[in-house]
Design an enzyme around this catalytic site. Structure first.
Site, PDB file in Angstrom:
ATOM      1  N   CYS A 285       0.842  -1.212   0.000  1.00 49.24           N
ATOM      2  CA  CYS A 285       0.000   0.000   0.000  1.00 49.24           C
ATOM      3  C   CYS A 285       0.868   1.249   0.000  1.00 49.24           C
ATOM      4  CB  CYS A 285      -0.950  -0.017   1.184  1.00 49.24           C
ATOM      5  SG  CYS A 285      -0.159  -0.461   2.724  1.00 49.24           S
ATOM      6  N   GLU A 384      -3.121   3.630  -8.779  1.00 51.79           N
ATOM      7  CA  GLU A 384      -2.349   2.615  -8.057  1.00 51.79           C
ATOM      8  C   GLU A 384      -2.226   1.393  -8.954  1.00 51.79           C
ATOM      9  OE1 GLU A 384      -4.026   0.520  -4.531  1.00 51.79           O
ATOM     10  OE2 GLU A 384      -2.176   1.154  -3.559  1.00 51.79           O
TER      11      GLU A 384
HETATM   12  O1  TXE Z   1      -9.021  -5.781  -3.481  1.00 53.93           O
HETATM   13  P1  TXE Z   1     -10.316  -5.835  -2.591  1.00 53.93           P
HETATM   14  P2  TXE Z   1      -8.472  -6.760  -4.614  1.00 53.93           P
HETATM   15  C1  TXE Z   1      -5.675  -2.536  -4.181  1.00 53.93           C
HETATM   16  C2  TXE Z   1      -4.651  -2.744  -5.292  1.00 53.93           C
HETATM   17  C3  TXE Z   1      -5.242  -3.897  -6.052  1.00 53.93           C
HETATM   18  C4  TXE Z   1      -6.721  -3.628  -5.935  1.00 53.93           C
HETATM   19  C5  TXE Z   1      -7.642  -4.806  -6.128  1.00 53.93           C
HETATM   20  O2  TXE Z   1      -4.609  -1.605  -6.107  1.00 53.93           O
HETATM   21  O3  TXE Z   1      -4.836  -3.913  -7.400  1.00 53.93           O
HETATM   22  O4  TXE Z   1      -6.876  -3.127  -4.618  1.00 53.93           O
HETATM   23  O5  TXE Z   1      -7.307  -5.876  -5.245  1.00 53.93           O
HETATM   24  C6  TXE Z   1     -12.416  -8.293   0.606  1.00 53.93           C
HETATM   25  N1  TXE Z   1     -17.209  -6.502   1.210  1.00 53.93           N
HETATM   26  N2  TXE Z   1      -5.270  -3.149  -2.919  1.00 53.93           N
HETATM   27  O6  TXE Z   1      -9.516  -7.027  -5.642  1.00 53.93           O
HETATM   28  O7  TXE Z   1     -11.517  -6.244  -3.384  1.00 53.93           O
HETATM   29  C7  TXE Z   1     -11.581  -9.312  -0.120  1.00 53.93           C
HETATM   30  O8  TXE Z   1     -12.102 -10.610   0.050  1.00 53.93           O
HETATM   31  C8  TXE Z   1     -16.287  -6.802   2.136  1.00 53.93           C
HETATM   32  C9  TXE Z   1      -4.630  -2.276  -1.984  1.00 53.93           C
HETATM   33  O9  TXE Z   1      -7.903  -7.960  -3.979  1.00 53.93           O
HETATM   34  O10 TXE Z   1     -10.416  -4.527  -1.897  1.00 53.93           O
HETATM   35  C10 TXE Z   1     -10.224  -9.105   0.542  1.00 53.93           C
HETATM   36  O11 TXE Z   1     -10.233  -9.778   1.789  1.00 53.93           O
HETATM   37  N3  TXE Z   1     -15.060  -7.264   1.828  1.00 53.93           N
HETATM   38  C11 TXE Z   1      -4.513  -2.881  -0.657  1.00 53.93           C
HETATM   39  C12 TXE Z   1     -10.170  -7.589   0.770  1.00 53.93           C
HETATM   40  O12 TXE Z   1     -11.542  -7.173   0.752  1.00 53.93           O
HETATM   41  C13 TXE Z   1     -14.765  -7.427   0.524  1.00 53.93           C
HETATM   42  C14 TXE Z   1      -4.326  -4.333  -0.529  1.00 53.93           C
HETATM   43  C15 TXE Z   1      -9.421  -6.813  -0.296  1.00 53.93           C
HETATM   44  O13 TXE Z   1     -10.019  -7.015  -1.546  1.00 53.93           O
HETATM   45  C16 TXE Z   1     -15.682  -7.113  -0.493  1.00 53.93           C
HETATM   46  C17 TXE Z   1      -5.016  -5.082  -1.553  1.00 53.93           C
HETATM   47  C18 TXE Z   1     -16.967  -6.641  -0.101  1.00 53.93           C
HETATM   48  N4  TXE Z   1     -17.907  -6.317  -0.989  1.00 53.93           N
HETATM   49  C19 TXE Z   1      -5.430  -4.484  -2.707  1.00 53.93           C
HETATM   50  N5  TXE Z   1     -15.097  -7.346  -1.684  1.00 53.93           N
HETATM   51  C20 TXE Z   1      -3.777  -2.080   0.381  1.00 53.93           C
HETATM   52  N6  TXE Z   1      -4.370  -1.001   0.854  1.00 53.93           N
HETATM   53  O14 TXE Z   1      -2.701  -2.449   0.812  1.00 53.93           O
HETATM   54  C21 TXE Z   1     -13.846  -7.782  -1.439  1.00 53.93           C
HETATM   55  N7  TXE Z   1     -13.635  -7.848  -0.096  1.00 53.93           N
END
Ligand code: TXE
Length: 482
Positions: A285, A384
């Site tokens: 992040c 990002e």
């Molecule tokens: O993220 P999601 P994704 C960013 C990074 C990446 C993008 C997509 O840019 O390319 O996000 O990644 C849960 N209600 N980061 O698709 O969807 C999911 O199961 C509740 C930045 O993996 O945000 C997982 O446990 N929860 C970041 C978590 O949310 C839900 C780290 C993250 O998934 C949900 C990761 C819902 N409706 C990705 N949908 C950082 N800040 O470090 C999904 N999840």
């Protein structure tokens, strides 16, 4: 291999009997089948947490004193240290990260528990000066049941900094790991039970975000939500929380700049500039994904970056190279598409790392990519990417550097490289973000240092003592005694 939920100190099969496939990013094969949680499973975990707390904090977990919670957390820290290699191996296989990064993560996890163990019995309210005849005091009480939605990039570290703080403050936790990387957190819940945490204090429900994650954020029994992930999902979580007036902490990533002024110590800056984007293959992040370099040293810095980027290698986690594969096909395709789009827009690729010959062609390996002369308004400088892609941007004046650094939707971290003390502070004060590092970046992880964003990077603070305040509610008691 199949894994069930871990609820109330026991393995619990999914109520539907369904499991989802979680993949090994190093070869694209199924690594493990995880219980596919739904509303029934989530409810079971929330009820277990409520029971552990008790109606009026009189349950087996709720009635423990701060020092008793502290001792349990110290035991958990020791158990993590004892099982550090096992946890690192699980994390490396699950996330695809280089084993050396996973080992650092396991060490950091133990340190989080140790830090919050030491803080648990130092978290207290105050007495407030007030009208004559009154004594007024504040109590810091736990929210109750806290939900923790953890992503796949640093499962152990994010668990440490949110769950560690929540438990220290006396909350009971329900954790939903990412469907891509749940193994280390399931093992941690088991270790917590082994060291004596009462049943229900810490529960892990696996499954898809749109299903188990969504059911958890919508559950009326949840008193606080801590979410780390994408800005889009963060918005959904914040909406769900708003429906129930539930407090929420959001950590949503960034597009963090490192500003390199003409007078910077380049020998110190160069390895840090590279590591800040190569670490965990850019899936961090707080990745330093933009390098703003002053014109007078621009070509020199660029040449140094080129030779370092060309030497960066991605490969299987066990080889302990600079980077492992990206976590999944979606992430891999997204990063590649953004790189290709930038090139199609005429942005110049200045260097590219390589993939080790032993890497499977079915793995999600992305070479490190360096772009030069990147227009600050282009997608590659604004969005990002979450991959090992560094945008190098030239600037002339301090004012211009500040404008470019602050000129994205995000605001998580910034780095400043300069020997001029007045400039260091002047620029640091102007950064619109949650953390600023001067002549370093990340301070080696900084368990003690409050961390979090502004703008689209989210709100609320994790790490350090500040996180404990976020996991408590302040109650004011005014006593009139004449
Ligand atoms: O993220 P999601 P994704 C960013 C990074 C990446 C993008 C997509 O840019 O390319 O996000 O990644 C849960 N209600 N980061 O698709 O969807 C999911 O199961 C509740 C930045 O993996 O945000 C997982 O446990 N929860 C970041 C978590 O949310 C839900 C780290 C993250 O998934 C949900 C990761 C819902 N409706 C990705 N949908 C950082 N800040 O470090 C999904 N999840």
């Amino acid at each position: 291999m199949r894994k069930d939920h871990y609820i109330a100190n026991a393995w619990v099969a999914p109520s539907t009997g369904q499991y989802l496939d979680s993949f090994d990013p190093s070869n694209g094969q199924v690594l493990v089948q995880l219980a596919q949680g739904n509303a029934t499973d989530v409810d079971r975990a929330v009820q277990a947490a409520k029971q552990a707390l008790g109606e009026t904090f009189d349950g087996p977990w709720g009635r423990l004193s701060a020092v008793e919670r502290s001792r349990l957390l110290f035991k958990l820290a020791a158990a993590v240290t004892e099982h550090a290699e096992e946890l690192a191996q699980l994390e490396a296989a699950d996330c695809g990260k280089s084993l050396k990064t996973a080992r650092v993560d396991a060490t950091a996890l133990a340190r989080y528990f140790e830090y919050y163990a030491g803080a648990a019995d130092k978290l207290h309210g105050e007495t407030l000066p007030f009208n004559a005849g009154y004594t007024v005091l504040t109590l810091r009480e736990p929210h109750g049941v806290t939900a923790h939605i953890v992503p796949w990039n640093y499962p152990m570290q994010i668990f440490g900094r949110t769950v560690g703080a929540a438990l220290a403050a006396g909350n009971a936790c329900v954790v939903k790991p990412a469907e891509d990387a749940s193994l280390s957190l399931l093992r941690l819940a088991e270790l917590a039970a082994e060291v004596g945490f009462p049943a229900g204090a810490l529960n892990v429900v696996t499954g898809y975000g749109r299903e188990a994650g969504n059911d958890l954020t919508a559950h009326p029994g949840i008193d606080h939500i801590s979410f780390t992930g994408s800005t889009q999902t963060g918005r959904l979580v914040a909406h769900a929380a708003a429906e129930r007036h539930c407090p929420v902490t959001l950590e949503l990533g960034g597009k963090s700049p490192q500003i390199v002024f003409d007078d910077a110590d380049l020998e110190a800056a160069l390895p840090v500039l590279v590591n800040a984007i190569a670490q965990n293959a850019g899936q961090t992040c707080s990745a330093g994904s933009r390098a703003l370099v002053q014109r007078g040293i621009y070509e020199r810095v660029l040449a140094l970056l080129v030779s370092r980027f060309e030497a960066l290698q991605s490969g299987p986690p066990a080889l302990q190279l600079d980077m492992g594969p990206l976590v999944n096909r979606k992430q891999f395709e997204q990063v590649r598409a953004m790189v290709e789009q930038a090139k199609a827009q005429g942005i110049v690729e200045a260097a590219r790392g390589r993939v080790h010959p032993d890497a499977s062609a079915q793995g999600f390996y992305q070479e490190a990519v360096l772009f030069r002369d990147v227009p600050p308004e282009s997608d590659i400088a604004q969005k990002e990417i979450f991959g090992p892609v560094l945008a190098v941007i030239p600037f002339d004046t301090e004012e211009q550097a500040v404008r470019i650094a602050n000129g994205t939707d995000f605001g998580l971290v910034a780095g400043i490289w300069s020997r001029d003390g007045a400039r260091q502070m002047r620029v640091a004060r102007k950064m619109r973000c949650g953390q600023v590092f001067i002549n370093n970046y990340g301070a080696g992880g900084g368990v003690e240092l409050p961390f979090g964003g502004v703008k689209a990077s989210g709100h609320g603070r994790e790490k350090g003592f500040e996180a404990l305040y976020g996991f408590t509610v302040l109650k004011t008691i005014a006593i009139q005694h004449g």
